[in-house]
Write a protein that holds these residues in place. Structure first.
Motif, PDB file in Angstrom:
ATOM      1  N   UNK A 130       5.897   1.827  -3.468  1.00 57.53           N
ATOM      2  CA  UNK A 130       4.693   2.482  -2.971  1.00 57.53           C
ATOM      3  C   UNK A 130       3.484   1.563  -2.883  1.00 57.53           C
ATOM      4  N   UNK A 131       3.674   0.270  -3.078  1.00 60.05           N
ATOM      5  CA  UNK A 131       2.532  -0.666  -3.055  1.00 60.05           C
ATOM      6  C   UNK A 131       1.841  -0.628  -1.690  1.00 60.05           C
ATOM      7  N   UNK A 163      -2.402  -4.717  -0.553  1.00 60.40           N
ATOM      8  CA  UNK A 163      -1.946  -5.452  -1.729  1.00 60.40           C
ATOM      9  C   UNK A 163      -0.799  -6.396  -1.336  1.00 60.40           C
ATOM     10  N   UNK A 164       0.093  -5.864  -0.496  1.00 65.87           N
ATOM     11  CA  UNK A 164       1.214  -6.700  -0.047  1.00 65.87           C
ATOM     12  C   UNK A 164       0.702  -7.868   0.797  1.00 65.87           C
ATOM     13  N   UNK A 165      -0.276  -7.576   1.646  1.00 67.83           N
ATOM     14  CA  UNK A 165      -0.851  -8.657   2.459  1.00 67.83           C
ATOM     15  C   UNK A 165      -1.447  -9.753   1.581  1.00 67.83           C
ATOM     16  N   UNK A 209       5.532 -13.725   4.217  1.00 70.05           N
ATOM     17  CA  UNK A 209       6.254 -12.934   3.229  1.00 70.05           C
ATOM     18  C   UNK A 209       6.778 -11.679   3.909  1.00 70.05           C
ATOM     19  N   UNK A 210       8.098 -11.549   3.995  1.00 68.03           N
ATOM     20  CA  UNK A 210       8.675 -10.318   4.522  1.00 68.03           C
ATOM     21  C   UNK A 210       8.906  -9.361   3.363  1.00 68.03           C
ATOM     22  N   UNK A 211       8.954  -8.065   3.677  1.00 67.45           N
ATOM     23  CA  UNK A 211       9.173  -7.121   2.571  1.00 67.45           C
ATOM     24  C   UNK A 211       9.917  -5.888   3.044  1.00 67.45           C
ATOM     25  N   UNK A 230      12.980   2.915  -5.026  1.00 65.76           N
ATOM     26  CA  UNK A 230      11.650   2.792  -5.625  1.00 65.76           C
ATOM     27  C   UNK A 230      11.172   1.353  -5.701  1.00 65.76           C
ATOM     28  N   UNK A 231      12.042   0.383  -5.393  1.00 66.03           N
ATOM     29  CA  UNK A 231      11.677  -1.037  -5.539  1.00 66.03           C
ATOM     30  C   UNK A 231      11.112  -1.616  -4.237  1.00 66.03           C
ATOM     31  N   UNK A 232      10.429  -2.716  -4.405  1.00 60.97           N
ATOM     32  CA  UNK A 232       9.901  -3.450  -3.253  1.00 60.97           C
ATOM     33  C   UNK A 232      10.573  -4.827  -3.238  1.00 60.97           C
ATOM     34  N   UNK A 233      11.205  -5.153  -2.101  1.00 67.57           N
ATOM     35  CA  UNK A 233      11.867  -6.454  -1.989  1.00 67.57           C
ATOM     36  C   UNK A 233      10.939  -7.402  -1.232  1.00 67.57           C
TER      37      UNK A 233
END
Lengths: 596, 596
Positions: B337-338, B342-344, B358-360, B394-397
Motif C-alpha cells: 500500500x505504499x 514514497x516509491x518515487x 526502480x521498477x515495482x 501485501x508485499x511490494x517488490x
C-alpha cells in the motif's frame, strides 16, 4: 620456494620440550640456528622466541626428511614433526638440553640467503648495519628478551594503574604548536594551508584538562616527540608513562608511584624496592652530589671547605669566597698515589664544566702531604682542610673554588668521572632510588633576562614560599619531585596550580602579560574558570625504564625500530623525498634542499 | 580563590556511600551538580565520576559550613566532610539515594563561572560549542561512561592478547611516505631539509617485519593517520587494534579473534556472542545483501529475477540481461500500500547509486496487482516474478535492472534505506556478527587501467586460485576476512604472502615492474629473503568498536579530544600558524595561504 602449512599445526614452542614430554609426537616451527652433519646424521638447532630445540634427522628415522633436512641452511624457516626422545649427550647450557626431536617430516616454509649479521647474543656489529637490517637484528635472542621485558613492563604498569582506579585515555597526536619548550615536529594542514599541527612533546595540557573534566585518575602510555639534536640515548619519538590525579598532594602522588615502582621491579627483576623510597631536597642533592639526579650507590660527597680556607693566603680560594662563591672538595679514596698526569687530566676534565682549575692534596701518610698549594697553607691549615674533607691517610682531596654553581656542577661531574675511573660501580647490582624534592620553581634565564619555569608554568609553589613569588622569585620552591635511579632521572612531576590568583602571580613572575599568557595557554586558562580540582601527576620515560630493567645503556636496544643520531632510519630510509603533488596539496614548498 | 587540601584526604567517592556506611564520618570531593535552599537548609548534590551524593548543610549541623555552602554555585569544586546518615526522603533514581551527608565542614577548592553548556546527560548542544568547551562536555556523565568503556575495552583486549602469548610492540610514528593508499600526513625533517617523514596509516609493514624477526605473536593498540576528507565517523587520527601471528592459517586467526570478541562483549555488555561466528563468502554477501558488510539483523534478501524475465517484452530488463547484467529485486514486506510519492522517492534514492530506475510490483491481493510495468508482462509472468522474489500478498517488490555491480550496490543500499524507513531495527538489541571471507584478491581500477590490490599487495591468494594469477587475475580470491557487526566493518585482515614466487606473480598481476615493486616495498622484500614465516593478522578500528559498546553513532563521543569535520580542533585551535623561524629551520615555505 616456500611450502604452505596446509593445516599443519604447531603443537609446542622450541624452548618448551622437557623430559616429561619424551615419547610424545610434536610439531615445532622456527628458524635454523645451526645445521651440522655428523656420523651420517643431520642435526638442526631450531630456534623460536622461546629458545632452541635440537632436531636429529637420519636415514633410519625418515629418509625423505633426512634428505630434505640436508638441504637447509641457517635461518631457513622450517616446520618439523616427529617424536621427542631423551638426548644421548645432554647439553646443560640449553633448557631443552636433555631432549631432542627425531625429525620424521620437515617442511621448508621459506629459504634464507646468508644473513648480513649473525643471529646470536651480544653481537658486535656496526650500528648502521644493525639498523639497516633491523628485522634480523631483532631476531637475536637478547634483543627479543628486551622487547619482551618492554611488553611485560607496560602490562604491569597498566594492570597496576587500572587496579588503582586510573583510566587510560588517549590524547591527540595532532595538536597545537607551543613556542615554549623544545622544538616541535610540525605537520602541515591540507584543509588550512599555511597552518600546522604539532606532534605533542607531552600530553601535559590535555591531562590537566582531563582533571578539570573530572576523570579523577588518568594515565597513558604514549608517544611523545621532540625535534632536538640527538644526544646519546635520545630519540625523536619516545614513550612516556603519563599519570595525573585529582584531589591529591605531593605525598599522595609519591606514595602510589612508589607502589608502582616496587611492583615493576619485583615482577620483572625479582628485586625488592624498599618503601618508602628515601627523599632528598634539591638543595641537599646539589650540595652533596653536585647534581639533581645524584647517583647514591657510592659516597664521595662534596664537602664545603669555605669555612676553613676563607682567611687563607691562597688568592684563588680567598677571592672565590669573597665574591660569594665557595671552595669545595671531594675525596678520592686511596688515591694519594695517583700520578701527576692522571690528576692533570682530571683538571682538564673539570674545565669542560667551566671550573678554572683543580687543586689537590695527596694525603700520603700522617707525615707526608703532597700538594701544589701546600705552600699557601700552614701544616695546621692543611690538617683542618683534610679534617673538613673527612680525608683519611691514603686519600686524594680534589678541590675547586669558584661560583657555587660552577663548583657544584664541576665536582658533581668529577665525582661521577672518578667513580668510573676507579670502577666503584663494577659488579654493582644495586637499584638505588631517591626522590628529589623541593626544586626551585623558577630559574633565571640570563639570555632572556627573566625567570623561566623550571618544570612548567603550572607547577604549584610550596605553600610557605608563595609569599616570595613577587618579592624574591628565585627563592620559591616548587611542589615538584623527580624519581632518580642510580643517577638517572626515571621520571618527574609536580602538583599543579589550580588557583587563579597563584597562577596570575606565577605569570607575573615569568614576565608574562595577561595577553601573552592567554595567547600561549588560553584554553587551559579558560578551562580553569570552571572549578578545576587540586591535581598533580608525574611522567616516566618508558624507554629509560626499560633500559634499566633490561640492563642496556643503549636506548636503541629497547625500541623495535629506532632512528639513528640524525633521526634517520637506515632500514625504511625515512625521512625521504615525497611527490611534488603532495606538497602542493599542503600549500608548502621546499626552500632549502638536503645537502646530504 | 581556591583553598588547599592541606592534608585533607578523600575517604570515599561520591557515588559509593550506601546504607552500610551510615554513621561513619566521610570526606567526599567533587563538583556541585545542584544547590537548593529549602526549609532553612542548603542542599548540595556533589558529583564525581562515580555518581552523585546529596549533602545537607544547616545552622544546627555546622553554622560555619552552612554559611559557606550557601555561597557556592554550580560546578564549584568542593571538599566536604561530615557524618553519613539515612535520608528521610529516599531518591530511588540515585544509587546513593537512601543516604545523605551532613555537611560539617566544607572547602571551596575552586570556583566556577556559569558553564556555557549544561553538565547533564543527553545534552542537546551545538557540536562546535561542545568541542570548544570539550573539558566541560567531558564532565557530562554519559561522556565519562563512554571513555570508561574505552579504557576497559582496551584493558580487556590487552589482557586477552597477553594471556595468549601476544607481545605489544611499539612501531614508529615517524615513518616513510608510501604512494599507495590514502593520503599521508607529512612531517618535514629538520636534519634533512626537503625530506619528510609520514605518519603511519597503519603499522602493516612493521608488523610483518616483526613476524620476520620471530616475535611470533604481535599486537598493538596504536594511533594511525589518514589525511582524507572526513566523512561522518572518520577522524584524521584513529586508533587501531593491530594483530599479527606467525605459523598460522585463516582459521587460526579467526578462531583466536572470535574468542577475543566474545570476551570483550561479555565483559563490557554481558552479551554472549555465540561461537563460532557464522561465515559468509564475499560473493554470497554481495548477491544476497548487495554489500560486503551485510546487516544480518533483518532479511530482505536480494533475489535474482533474471531467469524468469530474460525473455520478457520489457526492453529495460531484457537488454540489461543481454548485456551481461541482471534483474534483481528486494521485497518490502507489507508495503503493497505504499504511496506513489514514497516509491518515487525510493527511485530517486537508487539513482544516487547509479541505478537508472526502480521498477515495482505492489502485490495488493491475490487478484490485484499494481505495477507500472505490468503491461509488459502476462499474468503468469508476474506470478513467476512474485514467486521468484518470494513475495507474499501485501508485499511490494522493488526491482532494478542494470550491470550486476550497479544492481547489487543499489539494492543493497535500498535494503538498508527501507529498513530505516520501516523501522525494522527499532528496539533491536542484537549484535549480529559475521565473517566475510573469500574476497577478490584484486580489483580492476578503470582509472589506472590495471588491477589494484583489494587489501594490500601482500595478501595471500587462495591456494586453489593461484593458478589464475597470471591468466585471470579478477577470478583470484584472497585469504582475507572481515569481521562485520550489524552492517559495519569492525575489522579485517588476511594471511600474507611469505613465498617469493607468489609475491612476484602478485606484483606482475598488479602491473608492477621489479624496480617499481622494490622502490615501493624494498625493505620488506629484502626482509623476505631471510626466512619469512607464514603469517597473517587482523586490525580493528577501536573507535568503531567503542561506538558499538557504548551505544553511540557519533565517533566524536568515544574520543576525548576529537577534531571536527575540517580536521580542526575548536578548543586548542589546531592547526594554527607557526613562527617563520620554525619553517626556516625545516627548509620549507608556505606557497598557499589559508583562505578561511
Amino acid at each position: 620456494m616456500g611450502e604452505s602449512l596446509n593445516g599443519l599445526k604447531r603443537t609446542i614452542m622450541c624452548g618448551e620440550p622437557r623430559e616429561n614430554n619424551v615419547g610424545s609426537n610434536i610439531t615445532v616451527m622456527g628458524w635454523v640456528q645451526r645445521k651440522r652433519n655428523l656420523g651420517g646424521l643431520v642435526f638442526i638447532d631450531l630456534r623460536d622466541r622461546t629458545g632452541i630445540l635440537q632436531v636429529v634427522f637420519g636415514e633410519e628415522i625418515n629418509k625423505e626428511a633426512f634428505e630434505k633436512a640436508d638441504l637447509v641452511k641457517p635461518e631457513y624457516c622450517l616446520a618439523i614433526s616427529g617424536k621427542l626422545v631423551e638426548r644421548q649427550s645432554i647439553n646443560p647450557k640449553l633448557p631443552t638440553g636433555k631432549v631432542e626431536l627425531l625429525g620424521e617430516s620437515i617442511k621448508i616454509l621459506s629459504e634464507s640467503e646468508t644473513p648480513p649479521i649473525y643471529i646470536k647474543e651480544n653481537l658486535d656489529a656496526a650500528e648502521n648495519v644493525r639498523l639497516k637490517y633491523r628485522y634480523l637484528d631483532l631476531r637475536r635472542p637478547d634483543m627479543q628478551k628486551k622487547l619482551i621485558i618492554r611488553h611485560k613492563t607496560a602490562k604491569i604498569v597498566r594492570d597496576f594503574l587500572d587496579e588503582n582506579g586510573f583510566l587510560e585515555i588517549e590524547t591527540p597526536m595532532l595538536t597545537k604548536s607551543t613556542p615554549e619548550g623544545a622544538r616541535d615536529y610540525l605537520v602541515p594542514s591540507r584543509n588550512f594551508p599555511g597552518k600546522f599541527y604539532a606532534l605533542p612533546q607531552s600530553p601535559q595540557i590535555f591531562k590537566q584538562l582531563l582533571m578539570v573534566s573530572g576523570y579523577d585518575r588518568y594515565f597513558q602510555i604514549v608517544k611523545c616527540f621532540r625535534d632536538e639534536d640527538l644526544r646519546a640515548n635520545r630519540q625523536p619519538e619516545f614513550t612516556q608513562i603519563d599519570i595525573e590525579m585529582s584531589f591529591v598532594e605531593e605525598d599522595d602522588v609519591i606514595a602510589i608511584n612508589e607502589r608502582l615502582i616496587k611492583r615493576v621491579f619485583k615482577e620483572i627483576l625479582d628485586v625488592d624496592v624498599e618503601l618508602p623510597i628515601k627523599r632528598m631536597s634539591y638543595s641537599e642533592a646539589m650540595n652533596k652530589y653536585g647534581s639533581d639526579k645524584p647517583d647514591l650507590r657510592f659516597g664521595m660527597e662534596i664537602k664545603d671547605l669555605s669555612d676553613v680556607v676563607k682567611e687563607c693566603e691562597f688568592g684563588v680560594f680567598k677571592n672565590a669566597i669573597a665574591e660569594g662563591g665557595s671552595v669545595r672538595a671531594i675525596v678520592a679514596k686511596d688515591c694519594a698515589g695517583m700520578g701527576r698526569k692522571k690528576i692533570d687530566k682530571l683538571g682538564e676534565f673539570v674545565k669542560t664544566y667551566k671550573a678554572k682549575g683543580l687543586a689537590w692534596i695527596a694525603y700520603k701518610s700522617e707525615d707526608e702531604i703532597k700538594s701544589p698549594i701546600s705552600k699557601f697553607f700552614s701544616e695546621d691549615d692543611i690538617k683542618a682542610i683534610l679534617d673538613k674533607a673527612e680525608a683519611k691517610v691514603g686519600d686524594l682531596v680534589l678541590i675547586i673554588a669558584d661560583k657555587n654553581r660552577v663548583v657544584l656542577q664541576a665536582l658533581g661531574a668529577l665525582r661521577l668521572e672518578l667513580a668510573k675511573q676507579l670502577e666503584l660501580l663494577k659488579d654493582n647490582k644495586e637499584f638505588n632510588f631517591v626522590w628529589i624534592t623541593d626544586f626551585p620553581l623558577l630559574e633565571y634565564d640570563e639570555e632572556e633576562d627573566r625567570y623561566v619555569a623550571q618544570h612548567h608554568p603550572f607547577t604549584m609553589p610550596k605553600d610557605e614560599d608563595i609569599q616570595y613569588l613577587e618579592t624574591d622569585p628565585g627563592r620559591v620552591r616548587a611542589k615538584a619531585y623527580d624519581i632518580v635511579l642510580n643517577g638517572e632521572e626515571l621520571g618527574g612531576g609536580s602538583i599543579r596550580i589550580h588557583n587563579t590568583e597563584i597562577q596570575e602571580k606565577m605569570f607575573k613572575a615569568l614576565g608574562f602579560t595577561q595577553e601573552k599568557a592567554w595567547e600561549r595557554f588560553g584554553f587551559l586558562l579558560e578551562a580553569f574558570k570552571y572549578g578545576p580540582p587540586p591535581h598533580g601527576g608525574i611522567a616516566y620515560g618508558l624507554d629509560r625504564l626499560i633500559m634499566f630493567l633490561s640492563g642496556t645503556e643503549n636506548i636503541k636496544d629497547v625500541i623495535a625500530f629506532p632512528k639513528n643520531q640524525n633521526a634517520y632510519c637506515p632500514m625504511s630510509e625515512a625521512p625521504n623525498i615525497v611527490d611534488y603533488k603532495q606538497l602542493e596539496e599542503l600549500g608548502i614548498e621546499i626552500s632549502k634542499l638536503d645537502e646530504n
